[in-house]
Design an enzyme around this catalytic site. Structure first.
Site, PDB file in Angstrom:
ATOM      1  N   LYS A 207      31.661  38.602  39.123  1.00  0.00           N
ATOM      2  CA  LYS A 207      32.214  37.400  38.518  1.00  0.00           C
ATOM      3  C   LYS A 207      31.573  36.208  39.214  1.00  0.00           C
ATOM      4  CE  LYS A 207      36.598  34.930  37.766  1.00  0.00           C
ATOM      5  NZ  LYS A 207      37.862  34.548  38.419  1.00  0.00           N
ATOM      6  N   HIS A 226      46.610  35.302  44.573  1.00  0.00           N
ATOM      7  CA  HIS A 226      46.587  36.624  43.930  1.00  0.00           C
ATOM      8  C   HIS A 226      45.973  37.631  44.896  1.00  0.00           C
ATOM      9  CE1 HIS A 226      42.480  35.193  43.471  1.00  0.00           C
ATOM     10  NE2 HIS A 226      42.098  36.432  43.241  1.00  0.00           N
ATOM     11  N   ASP A 228      43.335  41.072  44.637  1.00  0.00           N
ATOM     12  CA  ASP A 228      42.373  41.634  43.682  1.00  0.00           C
ATOM     13  C   ASP A 228      42.827  43.017  43.233  1.00  0.00           C
ATOM     14  OD1 ASP A 228      40.862  39.367  44.053  1.00  0.00           O
ATOM     15  OD2 ASP A 228      39.321  40.328  45.282  1.00  0.00           O
ATOM     16  N   HIS A 282      45.089  35.758  48.427  1.00  0.00           N
ATOM     17  CA  HIS A 282      44.155  34.656  48.651  1.00  0.00           C
ATOM     18  C   HIS A 282      44.160  33.707  47.460  1.00  0.00           C
ATOM     19  CE1 HIS A 282      41.973  37.879  46.589  1.00  0.00           C
ATOM     20  NE2 HIS A 282      41.125  36.986  46.142  1.00  0.00           N
TER      21      HIS A 282
END
Length: 340
Positions: A207, A226, A228, A282
């Site tokens: 990404k 959030h 991962d 993070h």
């Protein structure tokens, strides 16, 4: 403006208006408890851990990676043998793509209703309270070759494909060594953890995050807090500060180290290790003057692979703390904010 047009409003365009007027639209203003101006820790705190990959003593490296993956779920790797010029070229071609005229980028737009994440886009998941992140992105798979769809790889700049393939080649060595260490750290054979997340079918999903300058970086976030979904994420940022990790109750800036690889432990490793490893919470802040970019590669199990606590780590004293489920089902729940 119609609903559909609203969906494809790119942050790059929003930013050019916002920076001219020195204000940001209301839908980008975070609640007070999320505003970086109020919630970033300003005092002396431990720096984010750094792991030296040139350590020849394997046991020492395993112990170090185990320790930081349990306590932080986050660290930076230096001396990883990916040449500096391979990293700087990766950043250069990605930056060039985002600087192209808008209509050239829209050629790679994520098709409406597509199941896959791949393509150029803005909105990623169900937004909590409709508050938006200050970021545009490009997703495409780098590996395995059978999963690659070049339709989503920019043709411009012309060196984009070759540069990304070169980076991927070096990344394989880092990922394999990292997963070997993480496997041994929790008492598994060195190849067992990698096998449990897909082995050679492990998906590398790149990404590119593009965070344009924002006139009110104290009020907005690039990406809200959030963890991962991946097994592990390996990221390189540009030199604009922005990544923050939540550690012992505080939001801490991850210091920028040129050419270091930033490692996030993801949800699937927390699940596989039955909670020993911690997926790191993070978020990303934005900058008033400068554009921030980052290149995370999410190392993910294939969609139809079942992931759960590793059988060797579960017994009567240590029952499974997580469900075993298909990775695609996990992703669906996470994106739609459904409890796992």
């Amino acid at each position: 403006m119609g609903e559909n047009q609203g969906e494809v409003k790119r942050i790059q365009d929003v930013a050019s208006v916002a920076n001219a007027t020195d204000t940001i639209p209301a839908e980008f203003i975070r609640p007070e408890d999320e505003r970086p101006g109020l919630t970033t820790y300003k005092g002396d705190l431990p720096e984010v851990p750094v792991v030296d990959f040139s350590i020849k003593d394997d046991e020492k490296l395993v112990a170090q990676i185990y320790d930081v993956s349990c306590k932080w779920g986050f660290f930076q790797i230096v001396n990883h043998e990916i040449p500096n010029d391979v990293i700087s070229k990766l950043k250069e071609v990605g930056t060039t793509f985002f600087e192209l005229p808008q209509e050239e980028k829209e050629v790679y737009a994520k098709p409406p209703g597509a199941k896959s994440m791949e393509g150029y886009g803005t909105k990623l998941q169900k937004e909590v309270n409709g508050i938006k992140g200050w970021v545009d992105h490009l997703f495409h798979i780098l590996s395995p070759p059978s999963a690659v769809n070049y339709k989503f790889w920019p043709k411009n700049p012309p060196s984009y494909r070759e540069t990304n393939e070169e980076y991927t080649k070096y990344l394989h060595k880092v990922e394999e060594r990292l997963l070997r260490c993480l496997s041994k750290g929790i008492g598994l054979e060195e190849n067992e953890l990698r096998a449990a997340v897909g082995g050679d079918d492990l998906v590398y999903l790149l990404k590119i995050n593009y965070y344009p300058p924002c006139p009110r970086p104290d009020l907005a976030l690039g990406v809200p807090a959030h963890t991962d979904m991946s097994a592990v994420t390996i990221l390189v940022p540009n030199d604009v500060q922005g990544l923050q990790v939540f550690h012992e109750g505080n939001w801490i800036d991850a210091q920028y180290i040129p050419n270091a690889l930033v490692i996030h432990i993801g949800d699937q490793l927390e699940i596989l290790s039955n909670g020993k490893y911690k997926a790191v919470l993070h978020r990303t802040t934005v900058n008033k003057e400068k554009t921030r970019l980052s290149w995370p590669v999410f190392m993910e199990p294939p969609q139809d692979m079942e992931v759960g606590p590793h059988p060797k780590l579960v017994n009567n004293e240590n029952p499974a703390k997580y469900k075993t489920k298909k990775y695609s089902d996990y992703v669906y729940c996470k994106f739609n904010k459904i409890p796992q």
